[in-house]
Design an enzyme around this catalytic site. Structure first.
Site, PDB file in Angstrom:
ATOM      1  N   GLU A  34       0.834  -1.199   0.000  1.00 51.11           N
ATOM      2  CA  GLU A  34       0.000   0.000   0.000  1.00 51.11           C
ATOM      3  C   GLU A  34       0.872   1.253   0.000  1.00 51.11           C
ATOM      4  OE1 GLU A  34      -3.266   0.414  -0.265  1.00 51.11           O
ATOM      5  OE2 GLU A  34      -3.651  -1.730  -0.461  1.00 51.11           O
ATOM      6  N   ASP A  35       1.790   1.305  -0.906  1.00 55.33           N
ATOM      7  CA  ASP A  35       2.591   2.510  -1.132  1.00 55.33           C
ATOM      8  C   ASP A  35       3.566   2.856  -0.017  1.00 55.33           C
ATOM      9  OD1 ASP A  35       1.615   3.101  -3.595  1.00 55.33           O
ATOM     10  OD2 ASP A  35      -0.083   4.224  -2.822  1.00 55.33           O
ATOM     11  N   ALA A  36       3.758   1.955   0.929  1.00 53.32           N
ATOM     12  CA  ALA A  36       4.727   2.282   1.975  1.00 53.32           C
ATOM     13  C   ALA A  36       6.132   2.246   1.385  1.00 53.32           C
ATOM     14  CB  ALA A  36       4.607   1.297   3.123  1.00 53.32           C
ATOM     15  N   ARG A  49      -1.438   3.479 -11.440  1.00 52.66           N
ATOM     16  CA  ARG A  49      -1.313   4.945 -11.419  1.00 52.66           C
ATOM     17  C   ARG A  49      -0.862   5.489 -12.764  1.00 52.66           C
ATOM     18  NH1 ARG A  49       0.108   4.551  -6.034  1.00 52.66           N
ATOM     19  NH2 ARG A  49      -1.433   3.296  -5.038  1.00 52.66           N
TER      20      ARG A  49
END
Lengths: 331, 1133
Positions: free
Chosen positions: B754-756, B938
């Protein structure tokens, strides 16, 4: 297709790094001291005070990696840990100034010092080096006319690491030579100042390890790469040969008098794999790397020569093994 | 055959079709433009126009004040001036000031407004020059500001950053921006559809009046609707009231074709049915529909209703069309055109105007808003003078009445200050009430401040859910940034100007009108309806007013454009035809959006390479390009009459009239930071526009001199490896906000979902992402009306030990914390005390020192701070002002938020030791590991290109450019990589730091510019076991700042109910919250007090019941309202 020799290797394919199908990594191999002693070799390629390149041949990656990791994080060195700020009227903040000072490499042989006990409030001559930095910026009285350069207008407008003065503790002055203690490089800019700014600092350097903070790491970096191996599968001549040559680092592919390409020295290759961009020659080479041939590169920060750092790493590993064995034996 | 034809055609136009060479370094025009116009020049120009020109006009328009008491008395304003900034030091002594002093001392950066007046004192006529009537807040870098035309060195001496854009005000130490306000243009006909009916609407705006006039279709008839009228007026009557009495004349004005006649038939008929034939009859009809005035003044009583109706028609209805001597002819033509438009729109729906079209919009800037406010205040000022004169003159006095003594500058000064500092623009005269016109300038980062200066606020209600005004209008092209808009309720309503947009300021109409007449425009007053509506004739409008008609409109337009290029008229006058309406519009009003273009003639841009060379050598400036007619400004409307080529290769020799200077200028300041934005999915650029404003870095060269309530700085900010032209133009490279991190795009550990992000411990140790957080504490030492004042005491000592108490540990002997000290939670920064009584006068001789109340300024926060500096000064009320600046150095930790420039934000998931990080052949360890799953959905291809270009730039030792619609090509960048022995695609072999073996995949790695965002865990972390409770309900307080509890919400409650965990529910909702043992009488079921039931007068049946305190409270509150809740008790075991 020529048969590859029996060296363990990884294949550098176009889209992935692939082990041989029957190769599950060398971790599963049964370790045999005799065999190890026979195969294991170290070749020093290059060595000076700051940098060393050597080949570690015939060991498992876990070994090589252990040395790399130890050099980065567990070989001790000295660095400024505490800064007593008596006066700081420069624009640089106290914490930032302390952080900058901490990162300055010190030339002090950490082997001659002990770790400072955690509960100690004052250092002793055996575990601490103390320095002072006292600089005051002022207007240059004899400034040349019409000059607007800061170096003409002001005195001490830049603070460099060479201005750090060693304050020997106890018997230190006789044990260590003046030249052996202090910053490695004298031209590290610490701060810039203007008239009225003043620094009066007392610096305390202790021994520590890289795990604790990167400033204690004795190396700028220590890493290795696997020895590249290039095999030509067919004869490559003419234009293709020059194209092939251009796909590798200089000196890797040679062209003989008949215009045929041959592998000159695979070691120099950066493994950029650009040969795969050209469909006409991508089938002519097999790129691989020798799995038990590590080309180490150790860049010392300056406190210790790189070869010593490596030996220290070996010693630490030995001590660790010893303590493990001791623990096991007490069971 | 066809082939052959094509060939010959090609042959014949060969000379023309030759590819036009691209102008090299054409973009140099942009910095040259910004040098003259600047990014906030719109604000400054508008304000300059106000204080230098408009304020004089306003004073002139209200130049005379008379008094009812003495007919001879008058005040006449001769001139008005705005001076240079100063501070009032009391006793009429002023001292010049600087903006930074005002910021620090919480003062207002303002200049005196002075007037020259002529008035009557006693029997004499007196002339007084330089009379102070108020103070004007000054816009920074405006013509009267001390910062204008100063060198960088001089600015530094004034403690000002040379890159600070200016364009804002300083009110009581706060930096305030008057946002650009967008609204529909005034004095223009707009045809729109309202509830299925077509109407033509005009909002007239003059200095005196603002009214709205409509022509609408009602029951198949055309009627005139106006706010001042109680009912709609049939259109024919309106014409007759204007003196166009014959039906034929009416029809000739509107149009004599069949459809028009048919449609107008009923209207004419209606008029006949009402038996209205003459102007007087029509005016009488008008008078019957007038709204009854509530207050009858002496003036209005004497007039007949017909006179009043005539007056209304002349001044209120279509107020902007001037009527001289009650000659309504021009106004009648105007009304006829309105009817004509409605008729046209009925049959042809494309004739309906688009209210969202940017040509129909005007932007209001600080100058015009302040002008409105000033005029209102000035009128009030004069009214007050008049009423004072009315009151005092009749009284017989020794000294003659001197009006100057009654001129209070506070009224105008405070009115302006209050308006700017609150943002409430209330002007009763125009029924104008606007909120949020100003905002505090956000100084989070340089870009956030700059971004704020280009913000455009729409008047549209934010809560309404319509897509029209929010969606991107094609006419916004080049004027407003397509990317930079907030998400959520303000989406599409809050916009930002593009890089090269200029907003016009008003220029005078008379010379233009005269020029137009010379160019063949004929006055309509001399023509009849038949001539005016002749198909060969175009009507000419100037700023929405009829100027005349022209038989050769093409010539008119050509002449005007030529005049403009020659510099004979203002460069911002625009002229464009509308062929459907057969009109030519000339605009010279303020608030139009425009932008410069290169003029193309005969397929060749007029700007030649030689001109660019001259520009580079500094011989030529942007103004020279304008003066030579090589470049001209086009506004939105004229843009639509032009054929603009984006690049030289797009020029079509037959039609192209203009050439874009540089395509990247369609983006604004914030979107300009994104490298390769044209490769990104568009919402990502929008996200970055929002996030760039939260990135910390440097906010200005004077940041160390500022004492802001909150300021974030990066310790080691870096210029991005991949720059854009905009970055250089906005000086972002000199005041950066971010660092170049070596990023490996790979997965690591699982703490990166999750984009960490995974950070390298050693990088952090070496200073990556380190930031400084400055906060300030402030207090004033007030003096009270009873001669008492606040005081500061030195540190208190413990009575027993004689040592300074812990809370006062850091205080100096003066009672203010010392610079350099470390402050911990609840320590005192300023040991202030307040007198017990501040209102009642203290009896003399009474010891005052007794019970002073302690009101210390304490430090709150779990993490300690250091005191950076202390400022002791005085503010405008002459009270001591003490400001303390506190500093924290923060090292990145797990949970801190980072973002690249592509709308890809993420929090730190794990910090890894360097030896555990993967490394490549060259021994490079990444600073940061990013999970590749961030890319596919994205579609931020720009980020991957940024990485490549950055990596190549490192090897070459240069900055690559990722300018929008241009920049370094991927192919060139990759070739550069290959040249330096890297993989062409940027993927390298990495070894695992844990096992030491090569990773199976090639890793895409290189430097990416990462911003550290202001959201840090340290400011957000919160937990509570026990803590404070609300007094009323005894439930835990809410929110981190009050050490509140963590709420088990409704949905969580639902889960527990669904699961059946009733005891847990009981614990969470009652025991852990507001459990209370209530005594209940089992007999009557009411609450008992202390085991005694007051109603039953016994304690026999009282038992104790555990219930939420809120429940008990409810019962008591109900009982207080005469509702008695009763409980039935039962034994449960």
């Amino acid at each position: 297709m020529p048969k590859l020799d029996q060296k363990p290797r990884v294949m550098l394919e176009e889209f992935r790094v692939k082990n041989a199908p029957d190769d599950y990594g060398m971790a599963d191999e049964k370790w045999n001291f005799k065999k190890f002693a026979k195969n294991m070799r170290i070749v020093i390629v290059r060595l000076d005070n700051f940098e060393m390149e050597f080949d570690l041949i015939g060991v498992q990656p876990a070994f090589a990696n252990a040395f790399r990791r130890l050099m980065l994080s567990e070989v001790p060195s000295m660095a400024i840990e505490k800064v007593m700020i008596k006066n700081n009227t420069s624009i640089i903040q106290d914490e930032v100034l302390a952080h900058r000072l901490g990162l300055i490499p010190l030339k002090a042989d950490p082997r001659l010092f002990e770790y400072r006990p955690e509960d100690a409030t004052v250092g002793t001559e055996f575990d601490t080096l103390e320095f002072s930095l006292k600089v005051k910026c002022s207007n240059n009285k004899s400034q040349p006319k019409d000059s607007f350069r800061p170096e003409d207008l002001y005195e001490n407008h830049s603070v460099y690491s060479s201005q750090i003065k060693w304050c020997p503790l106890g018997n230190q002055a006789s044990v260590h030579k003046e030249a052996d203690v202090g910053p490695v490089h004298g031209d590290i800019l610490i701060s810039k100042m203007r008239p009225g700014h003043e620094l009066d600092l007392h610096l305390v350097a202790v021994k520590g390890i890289g795990k604790d903070h990167a400033k204690f790491s004795p190396v700028a970096t220590a890493s290795y790469r696997l020895l590249p191996d290039i095999t030509l599968t067919r004869e490559v001549t003419g234009g293709e040969a020059t194209l092939l040559q251009s796909c590798f680092s200089p000196g890797v592919i040679g062209i003989d008098s008949e215009g045929r390409a041959f592998v000159q020295e695979a070691r120099y290759d950066t493994c950029s794999r650009n040969v795969y961009r050209y469909d006409e020659i991508k089938d002519s080479v097999i790129l691989s790397r020798i799995r038990d041939h590590f080309i180490f590169n150790v860049e010392s920060v300056g406190a210790m020569p790189p070869n010593i750092i490596f030996i220290q790493a070996v010693k630490i590993l030995r001590d660790k093994c010893k303590s493990l064995l001791d623990e096991l034996n007490t069971l | 055959m066809g082939e052959l034809n094509k060939n010959t055609e090609w042959e014949s136009t060969k000379g023309l079709r030759e590819p036009i060479k691209e102008l090299e370094d054409k973009w140099k025009l942009v910095p040259s433009f910004l040098q003259v116009k600047g990014l906030v020049k719109q604000h400054i120009d508008s304000f300059n126009y106000f204080i230098n020109v408009e304020i004089k006009k306003i004073v002139q328009a209200n130049e005379k004040v008379f008094c009812d008491a003495d007919p001879l008395f008058y005040i006449k304003y001769l001139n008005a001036y705005v001076g240079t900034p100063d501070l009032e030091e009391g006793f009429n002594v002023t001292k010049p000031t600087t903006p930074h002093e005002c910021r620090l001392r919480d003062m207002t950066y303002s200049a005196p407004i002075t007037v020259d007046i002529e008035y009557i004192r006693g029997n004499q006529r007196v002339i007084k020059n330089k009379q102070l009537i108020g103070r004007m807040p000054l816009m920074l870098r405006s013509s009267n500001c001390v910062l204008t035309n100063k060198s960088d060195f001089e600015l530094a001496q004034l403690n000002e950053c040379p890159h600070d854009p200016g364009g804002y005000f300083i009110i009581r130490g706060q930096e305030k921006v008057i946002l650009i306000q967008e609204q529909l243009s005034r004095n223009r006909m707009i045809v729109d559809e309202f509830k299925g009916a077509i109407q033509c609407q005009v909002t007239s705006s003059t200095h005196e009046k603002k009214t709205r006039t409509n022509v609408i279709v009602k029951n198949g008839k055309y009627v005139l609707r106006h706010n001042a009228l109680t009912d709609d007026i049939p259109i024919a009557i309106a014409f007759k009231a204007m003196g166009i009495c014959s039906d034929q004349e009416i029809m000739q004005l509107i149009g004599t074709d069949d459809t028009t006649m048919k449609k107008m038939g009923p209207c004419i008929m209606e008029c006949h049915n009402l038996k209205i034939f003459t102007q007087n009859q029509a005016l009488a009809y008008f008078a019957s529909k007038l709204k009854v005035k509530r207050f009858q003044t002496a003036n209005s009583k004497s007039r007949s209703p017909i006179d009043e109706a005539r007056d209304l028609l002349a001044t209120t209805i279509l107020a902007h069309v001037a009527v001289e001597n009650y000659n309504f002819y021009v106004k009648a033509i105007y009304l006829a055109i309105m009817v004509r438009r409605v008729i046209d729109a009925e049959s042809n729906r494309t004739a309906i105007d688009d209210p969202d079209y940017y040509g129909n919009k005007r932007l209001e800037l600080a100058g015009s808003l302040l002008a409105l406010m000033f005029e209102d205040l000035f009128k009030r000022f004069n009214w007050e003078l008049k009423s004072i004169a009315d009151k005092i003159i009749p009284k017989v006095k020794a000294a003659p009445f001197d009006v100057v003594k009654h001129m209070r500058p506070d009224l105008i000064a405070n009115g302006l200050f209050a308006a700017i500092s609150s943002g409430n623009w209330t002007i009763k005269r125009f029924k104008m009430e606007r909120h949020g016109v100003t905002q505090v300038l956000s100084r989070l980062s340089y870009i956030s401040a700059l971004g704020m200066m280009t913000r455009v606020n729409s008047q549209f209600e934010k809560t309404r859910k319509v897509s029209g005004p929010r969606s991107l209008q094609p006419s916004q092209w080049g004027m407003l940034c397509p990317s930079d808009t907030p998400e959520g309720e303000g989406c599409g309503l809050v916009k930002n100007l593009a890089l090269m947009t200029h907003i016009t300021t008003e220029c005078s109409e008379e010379p233009i009108a005269r020029l137009a007449c010379n160019a063949g425009v004929e006055d309509v007053r001399l023509l009849g309806g038949e001539e005016i509506n002749h198909p060969a004739v175009y009507m000419v409008f100037l700023n929405g007013n009829i100027l005349g008609v022209s038989r050769q409109y093409k010539r008119l337009i050509r002449v005007f454009r030529m005049f403009r290029r020659r510099g004979l008229i203002s460069a911002f006058v625009s002229i464009y035809p509308n062929h459907n309406q057969r009109t030519v519009y000339i605009c010279s009003d303020g608030g139009r959006l425009c932008r410069p273009y290169i003029v193309v003639e005969n397929g060749h841009p007029l700007v030649q390479q030689s001109h660019i060379h001259e520009l580079k050598r500094g011989i030529r400036k942007f103004q020279d390009f304008l003066n030579d007619g090589l470049i001209e400004y086009l506004d939105v409307n004229e843009e639509n009459d032009s054929h603009i080529a984006t690049r030289e290769s797009d020029i079509d020799p037959y039609v192209t009239t203009h050439l874009e200077i540089e395509p990247f200028t369609v983006l604004g300041v914030c979107a300009g930071l994104v490298p390769y934005p044209h490769h990104n999915q568009s919402p990502r650029n929008t996200y970055q526009c929002a996030m760039g404003k939260q990135a910390m870095g440097t906010i200005g060269y004077n940041q160390k001199n500022r004492i802001d309530t909150l300021m974030y700085n990066l310790v080691y900010p870096q210029c991005p490896m991949v720059k854009t032209r905009t970055i250089e133009l906005t000086n972002f490279d000199k005041l950066p906000a971010g660092q170049n991190a070596t990023v490996a795009v790979m997965s690591y550990s699982g703490y990166d979902i999750e984009d960490a992000l995974i950070l390298n411990r050693a990088s952090i140790d070496r200073g990556y992402g380190r930031c400084l957080v400055y906060k300030s504490a402030k207090t004033t030492m007030k003096r009270y009306s009873n001669q008492t004042s606040d005081r500061i005491l030195g540190p208190s000592r413990d009575a027993n030990t004689g040592k300074v108490i812990r809370a006062h540990d850091i205080l100096d002997t003066d009672g203010i914390a010392a610079p350099g000290e470390m402050v911990e939670n609840r320590q005192v920064l300023i040991n202030k005390q307040m007198p017990p009584a501040t209102l009642n006068p203290v009896a003399q001789g009474q010891p005052q020192s007794v019970d002073y109340k302690d009101v210390p300024i304490t430090y709150k926060g779990p993490v300690e701070s250091y005191i950076e500096k202390v400022m002791v000064s005085s503010n405008s009320e002459d009270a001591f002002l003490i400001k303390i600046l506190l500093r924290q150095t923060r090292i990145p930790e797990i949970g801190d938020k980072f973002s690249s420039r592509h709308g890809q934000k993420g929090v730190t998931g794990l910090i890894v030791q360097q030896e555990d990080m993967p490394f490549n052949d060259r021994g490079i360890c990444p600073d940061m590991i990013m999970n590749p799953h961030g890319f596919p959905s994205r579609m931020t291809v720009g980020k991957t290109i940024e990485l490549l270009a950055g990596k190549a730039g490192l090897m070459e030792g240069k900055f690559h450019y990722g300018t929008a619609f241009g920049g370094s090509k991927v192919k060139d960048v990759c070739n550069e990589l290959e040249k330096h022995g890297y993989n062409y695609h940027g993927k390298d072999i990495f070894y695992s730091g844990l096992t030491g073996e090569p990773l199976e995949a090639y890793i895409y790695s290189g430097p990416v510019y990462y911003q550290k965002l202001k959201h840090m865990v340290q400011d957000k972390m919160h937990a509570r076991a026990r803590g404070p409770r609300a007094v009323l309900t005894r439930q835990p307080t809410e929110g981190r700042s009050r050490d509140g509890g963590l709420r088990l919400g409704e949905m969580e409650r639902d889960c527990l109910i669904g699961y059946g965990a009733s005891m847990l529910l009981m614990e969470r909702l009652m025991l852990a919250s507001d459990a209370f043992s209530a005594d209940i009488c089992g007999e009557c079921g009411r609450l008992a007090s202390r085991a005694w039931c007051h109603a039953c007068r016994s304690s026999a049946a009282v038992s104790t019941v555990e219930m939420p305190y809120a429940c008990k409270l409810l019962f008591q509150e109900l009982a207080s309202m005469n509702i008695v809740p009763k409980l039935t008790l039962k034994r449960y075991c």
